[in-house]
Enzyme design. Structure first.
Site, PDB file in Angstrom:
ATOM      1  N   THR A  19       0.780  -1.155  -0.079  1.00 50.62           N
ATOM      2  CA  THR A  19       0.046  -0.149  -0.022  1.00 50.62           C
ATOM      3  C   THR A  19       0.896   1.233   0.002  1.00 50.62           C
ATOM      4  OG1 THR A  19      -1.700  -1.096   1.149  1.00 50.62           O
ATOM      5  CG2 THR A  19      -1.826   1.351   1.271  1.00 50.62           C
ATOM      6  N   LYS A  21      -7.501   0.931  -2.652  1.00 51.95           N
ATOM      7  CA  LYS A  21      -7.121   0.755  -1.480  1.00 51.95           C
ATOM      8  C   LYS A  21      -7.412   1.759  -0.665  1.00 51.95           C
ATOM      9  CE  LYS A  21      -5.366  -1.661   1.949  1.00 51.95           C
ATOM     10  NZ  LYS A  21      -4.037  -2.059   1.928  1.00 51.95           N
ATOM     11  N   LYS A  54       0.193   5.270   8.526  1.00 54.55           N
ATOM     12  CA  LYS A  54       0.903   5.337   7.207  1.00 54.55           C
ATOM     13  C   LYS A  54      -0.200   5.442   6.049  1.00 54.55           C
ATOM     14  CE  LYS A  54       2.053   2.211   4.868  1.00 54.55           C
ATOM     15  NZ  LYS A  54       1.934   1.414   3.573  1.00 54.55           N
TER      16      LYS A  54
END
Length: 288
Positions: free
Chosen positions: A97, A172, A240
């Site tokens: 990701t 995502k 993150k």
């Protein structure tokens, strides 16, 4: 069966690479700490290599699942990077990701080298990786996706092309935005129930059968009630990911007020010492 390489053997990559091996693919692995690669080979067979370039040499597909944008650039680029070892026509599949920006940057570098590139971030957590039941959101050309999808199938419950390079990462981000709000809502619901003196197991049995039901409720309510967070997807990694979401929202003019608020709640959990706790630990800050 394909000749493959897998770069990055963390809690996700280790079992994902194992599924490739069990599906009959030839697999060479690379990990920044060689001991993890040696342990993988001892468990699954295959081979390990000391650099991404050597792992990728001769591979039809090179999969990666590393930490962040900089980690991904490091395993892709430079004299020891995977791109330097891949033959024209091979396809790089990134399960990390990361930002759509670095994805498009690396997809262009791959194109110039005659390589295919598919960004393919996953959802389903450690359990999904171990059980081969991940949801995979992909970006890339239709041709590259068509080549990669049968290989990805080794650990996917569902795999879909969302658009061109970067579209997988954008999908995502949507996933993480949805999860952030769900976990906060579940945390507040369970903490409220505790204050009200309700049996949380009985409560969830009832409300999970209605409109309040979710994967988070089904899979996390008991550990949340127990205050057990030593599992699953770490708060550090969620922050993150949410940082990527918020930065991208600013770039495209999207509004994410709930996501921004939950990101700050996760920051509080980090300050409580919960950086490695599962994301369901949001409830811990409501019990103080």
């Amino acid at each position: 069966m394909a000749k493959t390489a897998f770069l990055g053997l963390g809690v996700m990559g280790f079992p994902m690479a194992g599924h490739l091996m069990r599906a009959g693919h030839a697999v060479t692995v690379y990990n920044r700490s060689p001991a993890k690669a040696e342990a993988w080979v001892a468990q699954h067979g295959g081979a390990h290599a000391p650099t991404p370039r050597e792992a990728a040499a001769g591979a039809d597909f090179v999969m990666a699942c590393v930490g962040n944008d900089d980690d991904l650039r490091q395993v892709c680029l430079g004299p020891d990077g995977a791109f330097a070892g891949m033959a024209p026509g091979a396809v790089f599949v990134d399960h990390t990701t990361v930002s759509a920006k670095v994805t498009r940057e690396l997809a262009e570098a791959a194109r110039q080298a005659g390589l295919g590139y598919v960004d393919a971030p996953v959802s389903g957590g450690q359990a999904g990786a171990e059980n081969g039941q991940l949801s995979v959101m992909c970006g890339g050309t239709p041709e590259d996706y068509a080549k990669a999808e049968p290989v990805i199938d080794a650990y996917a419950r569902i795999c879909r092309r969302m658009g061109d390079a970067g579209a997988g990462q954008m999908a995502k981000m949507c996933n993480q935005i949805a999860i952030a709000g769900l976990v906060q809502g579940l945390s507040e619901s369970l903490a409220f129930a505790e204050r009200a003196g309700l049996d949380t197991d009985l409560l969830v049995e009832v409300i999970s059968q209605g409109a309040a039901g979710s994967w988070q409720m089904a899979n996390r309510h008991q550990t949340m009630a127990q205050g057990h967070f030593d599992h699953g997807f770490a708060v550090d990694w969620m922050r993150k990911d949410l940082g990527i979401c918020l930065e991208t929202a600013d770039e495209i003019g999207a509004s994410l007020p709930v996501t921004a608020l939950v990101d700050q709640f996760y920051h509080e959990v980090q300050r409580m010492g919960g950086g490695r706790w599962d994301t369901s630990s949001l409830i811990a800050r409501l019990r103080r």
